[in-house]
Write a protein that holds these residues in place. Structure first.
Motif, mmCIF file in Angstrom:
data_model
loop_
_atom_site.group_PDB
_atom_site.id
_atom_site.type_symbol
_atom_site.label_atom_id
_atom_site.label_comp_id
_atom_site.label_asym_id
_atom_site.label_seq_id
_atom_site.Cartn_x
_atom_site.Cartn_y
_atom_site.Cartn_z
ATOM 1 N N TRP A 136 0.850 -1.199 0.000
ATOM 2 C CA TRP A 136 0.000 0.000 0.000
ATOM 3 C C TRP A 136 0.878 1.239 0.000
ATOM 4 O O TRP A 136 1.928 1.280 0.650
ATOM 5 N N TRP A 137 0.431 2.253 -0.720
ATOM 6 C CA TRP A 137 1.118 3.548 -0.735
ATOM 7 C C TRP A 137 0.068 4.652 -0.860
ATOM 8 O O TRP A 137 -0.830 4.567 -1.699
ATOM 9 N N ALA A 139 -2.476 5.397 0.859
ATOM 10 C CA ALA A 139 -3.835 4.862 1.054
ATOM 11 C C ALA A 139 -4.360 4.127 -0.187
ATOM 12 O O ALA A 139 -5.567 3.923 -0.326
ATOM 13 N N LYS A 140 -3.472 3.734 -1.094
ATOM 14 C CA LYS A 140 -3.875 2.982 -2.281
ATOM 15 C C LYS A 140 -3.158 1.640 -2.298
ATOM 16 O O LYS A 140 -1.962 1.557 -2.007
ATOM 17 N N GLU A 141 -3.902 0.611 -2.663
ATOM 18 C CA GLU A 141 -3.258 -0.689 -2.857
ATOM 19 C C GLU A 141 -2.523 -0.684 -4.192
ATOM 20 O O GLU A 141 -3.078 -0.281 -5.220
ATOM 21 N N ARG A 143 -1.763 -2.529 -6.984
ATOM 22 C CA ARG A 143 -2.297 -3.764 -7.551
ATOM 23 C C ARG A 143 -1.248 -4.497 -8.392
ATOM 24 O O ARG A 143 -0.519 -3.888 -9.172
ATOM 25 N N TYR A 151 1.869 4.187 -10.630
ATOM 26 C CA TYR A 151 1.481 4.896 -9.404
ATOM 27 C C TYR A 151 2.407 6.068 -9.085
ATOM 28 O O TYR A 151 1.945 7.122 -8.661
ATOM 29 N N ALA A 171 -7.176 -1.465 4.542
ATOM 30 C CA ALA A 171 -6.159 -0.428 4.297
ATOM 31 C C ALA A 171 -5.410 -0.103 5.584
ATOM 32 O O ALA A 171 -6.024 0.069 6.637
ATOM 33 N N ARG A 174 -2.944 5.722 7.517
ATOM 34 C CA ARG A 174 -2.169 6.697 6.734
ATOM 35 C C ARG A 174 -0.934 7.142 7.500
ATOM 36 O O ARG A 174 -0.913 7.130 8.725
#
Length: 234
Positions: A136-137, A139-141, A143, A151, A171, A174
């Motif tokens: 995760w980075w 707050a985004k996985e 994929r 990303y 998640a 943060r």
């Protein structure tokens, strides 16, 4: 190379470099592999009995230094080769101490042969299966079907904080807006500012005592017509 600062929860683990063109399927497995291998080194270092620990003391210290979280502070990236080297050093030292080999049920031998049984232990909960690992980075996985550059862009000098965890855990939290060190410096600045304001207030209070309206005898001298008298030698 993109620099990845890998964390588990809020705890730093290690630094790792990867090209922006890296497939996230490959990168996720790589991060999980290094992460789990570091846990294995930790387990091997903590498994020897007291007698073995004394003999292996130097080797254990060297192996711990290779996988230490302090490597993050020193800006040293950790690779799978480095972690394997730490395990090889431990394996060689054990062979010197026990030239006839360890019994099949010995936990250290089982670790070296990847036959360890961690079921029902805290150590087992720390391990993340490569097939179930997530990165995760922001707050985004990240994929697995995409590339790292999808990303973070094309800038190969980017540094990001990625968090690894088991699939299904949701998640991660943060990252704070400011780091603990920045927060500490901010509090010190606030404290110094408060002290400065306090001193200014005290100085203002003292200067008020010299003002005419603060003179307790001013009214009496006014009625006697002796205000603003200046004394000079003849």
């Amino acid at each position: 190379m993109v620099l990845l600062h890998v964390k588990r929860g809020d705890e730093s683990q290690f630094l790792l470099q990867a090209p922006g063109s890296t497939e996230l399927e490959e990168l996720t497995v790589q991060v999980a592999r290094v992460y789990n291998a570091r846990l294995k080194v930790q387990r091997v270092c903590s498994a020897p009995n007291e007698k073995m620990k004394q003999v292996l003391k130097k080797t254990i210290e060297e192996a711990k230094a290779i996988i230490s979280k302090k490597q993050v502070e020193a800006s040293v990236c950790v690779t799978m080769e480095m972690v394997k080297d730490a395990l090889d050093q431990l394996r060689g030292a054990v062979m010197i101490v026990y030239p006839m080999g360890l019994p099949p049920y010995d936990p250290i031998r089982m670790e070296f042969e990847n036959k360890e049984d961690l079921s029902g232990t805290q150590a087992g909960l720390n391990v993340i299966k490569e097939s179930e690992a997530q990165l995760w980075w922001a707050a985004k996985e990240l994929r697995r079907t995409k590339k790292l550059s999808d990303y973070v862009g094309k800038n190969e000098k980017t540094k990001i904080i990625v968090k690894i965890q088991q699939r299904g855990q949701g998640a991660p939290a943060r990252e704070p807006i400011i780091s603990p060190e920045e927060q500490k410096q901010l509090m010190l600045h606030y404290h110094r500012r408060q002290e400065e304001l306090k001193k200014l207030e005290e100085n203002d209070d003292d200067s008020c005592l010299n003002s005419p309206w603060a003179d307790n005898t001013a009214l009496k001298r006014h009625f006697h017509g002796v205000t603003d008298i200046k004394w000079r030698p003849r």
